[in-house]
Design a protein around this motif. Structure first.
Motif, PDB file in Angstrom:
ATOM      1  N   PRO A  53      26.779  59.851  16.282  1.00 12.11           N
ATOM      2  CA  PRO A  53      28.052  59.651  16.974  1.00 12.11           C
ATOM      3  C   PRO A  53      28.898  60.895  17.230  1.00 12.11           C
ATOM      4  N   LEU A  54      28.931  61.879  16.349  1.00 15.38           N
ATOM      5  CA  LEU A  54      29.843  63.005  16.531  1.00 15.38           C
ATOM      6  C   LEU A  54      29.154  64.273  17.014  1.00 15.38           C
ATOM      7  N   CYS A  55      27.920  64.153  17.493  1.00 17.84           N
ATOM      8  CA  CYS A  55      27.214  65.307  18.051  1.00 17.84           C
ATOM      9  C   CYS A  55      27.605  65.507  19.510  1.00 17.84           C
ATOM     10  N   HIS A  56      27.687  66.775  19.902  1.00 19.20           N
ATOM     11  CA  HIS A  56      27.931  67.108  21.302  1.00 19.20           C
ATOM     12  C   HIS A  56      26.630  66.972  22.084  1.00 19.20           C
ATOM     13  N   THR A  57      26.752  66.690  23.359  1.00 18.09           N
ATOM     14  CA  THR A  57      25.601  66.740  24.256  1.00 18.09           C
ATOM     15  C   THR A  57      25.301  68.210  24.503  1.00 18.09           C
ATOM     16  N   ILE A  58      24.064  68.613  24.242  1.00 18.45           N
ATOM     17  CA  ILE A  58      23.700  70.032  24.313  1.00 18.45           C
ATOM     18  C   ILE A  58      22.602  70.223  25.363  1.00 18.45           C
ATOM     19  N   PRO A  59      22.772  71.203  26.253  1.00 19.46           N
ATOM     20  CA  PRO A  59      21.700  71.514  27.200  1.00 19.46           C
ATOM     21  C   PRO A  59      20.606  72.324  26.486  1.00 19.46           C
ATOM     22  N   LEU A  60      19.573  71.653  26.081  1.00 15.73           N
ATOM     23  CA  LEU A  60      18.491  72.311  25.342  1.00 15.73           C
ATOM     24  C   LEU A  60      17.668  73.177  26.280  1.00 15.73           C
ATOM     25  N   THR A  61      17.330  74.380  25.828  1.00 17.46           N
ATOM     26  CA  THR A  61      16.475  75.262  26.613  1.00 17.46           C
ATOM     27  C   THR A  61      15.028  75.193  26.152  1.00 17.46           C
ATOM     28  N   LYS A  62      14.812  74.684  24.930  1.00 16.10           N
ATOM     29  CA  LYS A  62      13.457  74.547  24.411  1.00 16.10           C
ATOM     30  C   LYS A  62      13.450  73.527  23.285  1.00 16.10           C
ATOM     31  N   VAL A  63      12.422  72.699  23.279  1.00 21.61           N
ATOM     32  CA  VAL A  63      12.137  71.826  22.143  1.00 21.61           C
ATOM     33  C   VAL A  63      10.625  71.818  21.981  1.00 21.61           C
ATOM     34  N   SER A  64      10.169  72.076  20.765  1.00 20.93           N
ATOM     35  CA  SER A  64       8.739  71.968  20.493  1.00 20.93           C
ATOM     36  C   SER A  64       8.538  71.193  19.199  1.00 20.93           C
ATOM     37  N   VAL A  65       7.427  70.481  19.145  1.00 19.48           N
ATOM     38  CA  VAL A  65       7.071  69.692  17.962  1.00 19.48           C
ATOM     39  C   VAL A  65       5.633  70.029  17.612  1.00 19.48           C
ATOM     40  N   ASP A  66       5.448  70.608  16.434  1.00 21.37           N
ATOM     41  CA  ASP A  66       4.111  70.955  15.948  1.00 21.37           C
ATOM     42  C   ASP A  66       3.758  70.026  14.794  1.00 21.37           C
ATOM     43  N   ILE A  67       2.544  69.519  14.821  1.00 21.25           N
ATOM     44  CA  ILE A  67       2.079  68.568  13.807  1.00 21.25           C
ATOM     45  C   ILE A  67       0.800  69.123  13.209  1.00 21.25           C
ATOM     46  N   MET A  68       0.781  69.231  11.869  1.00 19.41           N
ATOM     47  CA  MET A  68      -0.385  69.824  11.214  1.00 19.41           C
ATOM     48  C   MET A  68      -0.690  69.112   9.909  1.00 19.41           C
ATOM     49  N   GLY A  69      -1.949  69.147   9.520  1.00 17.70           N
ATOM     50  CA  GLY A  69      -2.320  68.640   8.210  1.00 17.70           C
ATOM     51  C   GLY A  69      -1.719  69.515   7.137  1.00 17.70           C
ATOM     52  N   ASP A  70      -1.378  68.875   6.024  1.00 19.27           N
ATOM     53  CA  ASP A  70      -0.804  69.594   4.890  1.00 19.27           C
ATOM     54  C   ASP A  70      -1.511  69.080   3.645  1.00 19.27           C
ATOM     55  N   GLY A  71      -2.741  69.549   3.442  1.00 20.00           N
ATOM     56  CA  GLY A  71      -3.578  69.004   2.388  1.00 20.00           C
ATOM     57  C   GLY A  71      -4.246  67.732   2.890  1.00 20.00           C
ATOM     58  N   ALA A  72      -4.988  67.078   2.020  1.00 17.67           N
ATOM     59  CA  ALA A  72      -5.753  65.900   2.417  1.00 17.67           C
ATOM     60  C   ALA A  72      -4.882  64.667   2.603  1.00 17.67           C
ATOM     61  N   ALA A  73      -3.705  64.636   1.994  1.00 13.98           N
ATOM     62  CA  ALA A  73      -2.918  63.408   1.984  1.00 13.98           C
ATOM     63  C   ALA A  73      -1.525  63.568   2.593  1.00 13.98           C
ATOM     64  N   ALA A  74      -1.357  64.533   3.499  1.00 16.72           N
ATOM     65  CA  ALA A  74      -0.030  64.713   4.104  1.00 16.72           C
ATOM     66  C   ALA A  74      -0.141  65.357   5.481  1.00 16.72           C
ATOM     67  N   ILE A  75       0.869  65.096   6.265  1.00 20.00           N
ATOM     68  CA  ILE A  75       1.052  65.735   7.566  1.00 20.00           C
ATOM     69  C   ILE A  75       2.443  66.339   7.557  1.00 20.00           C
ATOM     70  N   ARG A  76       2.557  67.543   8.093  1.00 23.03           N
ATOM     71  CA  ARG A  76       3.862  68.187   8.219  1.00 23.03           C
ATOM     72  C   ARG A  76       4.195  68.311   9.691  1.00 23.03           C
ATOM     73  N   ILE A  77       5.398  67.923  10.033  1.00 24.52           N
ATOM     74  CA  ILE A  77       5.902  68.013  11.396  1.00 24.52           C
ATOM     75  C   ILE A  77       6.982  69.080  11.391  1.00 24.52           C
ATOM     76  N   GLU A  78       6.886  70.014  12.305  1.00 22.96           N
ATOM     77  CA  GLU A  78       7.886  71.070  12.435  1.00 22.96           C
ATOM     78  C   GLU A  78       8.432  71.043  13.855  1.00 22.96           C
ATOM     79  N   ALA A  79       9.736  70.853  13.976  1.00 21.18           N
ATOM     80  CA  ALA A  79      10.380  70.772  15.286  1.00 21.18           C
ATOM     81  C   ALA A  79      11.336  71.944  15.452  1.00 21.18           C
ATOM     82  N   THR A  80      11.301  72.548  16.630  1.00 26.85           N
ATOM     83  CA  THR A  80      12.180  73.662  16.965  1.00 26.85           C
ATOM     84  C   THR A  80      13.022  73.272  18.170  1.00 26.85           C
TER      85      THR A  80
END
Length: 158
Positions: free
Chosen positions: A75-102
């Motif tokens: 609710p209190l976030c401003h609307t922001i003109p994003l210049t870049k968004v990326s989402v990287d998804i990788m295995g993190d050991g046998a029993a996990a996935i890590r998602i990194e968003a920029t």
């Protein structure tokens, strides 16, 4: 209100922060989310073996779309003109996935919330696509890893 809660006015009521007088600077934030699940589930997600289709591609797009809608969700976030968004998804050991968003912008306020919403939504999308295999999956470790730009300076999680 230095060091205080900026989303509360002098009466303690919620309000959106006035950023009109702030200088535009280059802003960047990186956030993560983690999915913990059985090794077979992680392997199926990463290997593209889900009946619903390519979970990684769908989760990336969901995260990007969500970042663009952050102001509609928080609710209190401003609307922001994003210049870049990326989402990287990788295995993190046998029993996990890590998602990194920029998220990046040049503007008057930061993009931490956009990065957090992107990482969280990508994780929720993976859960949705794999829940038939493993309803016990957990989504954890949602946090900002780093941010740069703006008056408060840089932050990097140790």
């Amino acid at each position: 209100m230095a060091g205080g809660l900026t989303h509360l006015n002098e009466r303690g009521e919620a309000h959106i922060v006035d950023i009109g007088d702030k200088e535009s600077t280059r802003r960047r934030a990186v956030a993560q989310a983690r999915i913990n699940a059985g090794a077979e589930t992680i392997s199926a997600i990463l290997g593209g073996a889900l009946k619903k289709g390519d979970a990684l591609a769908v989760a990336r797009v969901a995260g990007i779309m969500a970042a663009k809608k952050t102001a509609d969700l928080i609710p209190l976030c401003h609307t922001i003109p994003l210049t870049k968004v990326s989402v990287d998804i990788m295995g993190d050991g046998a029993a996990a996935i890590r998602i990194e968003a920029t998220a990046e912008t040049t503007g008057q306020t930061g993009v931490e919330m956009e990065a957090l919403v992107a990482a969280s939504t990508a994780a929720l999308t993976l859960y949705d696509m794999a829940k038939a295999l493993d309803r016990a999956m957990t989504i954890t470790d949602i946090c900002v890893l780093e941010k740069s730009g703006g008056k408060s300076g840089n932050f990097s999680r140790p």
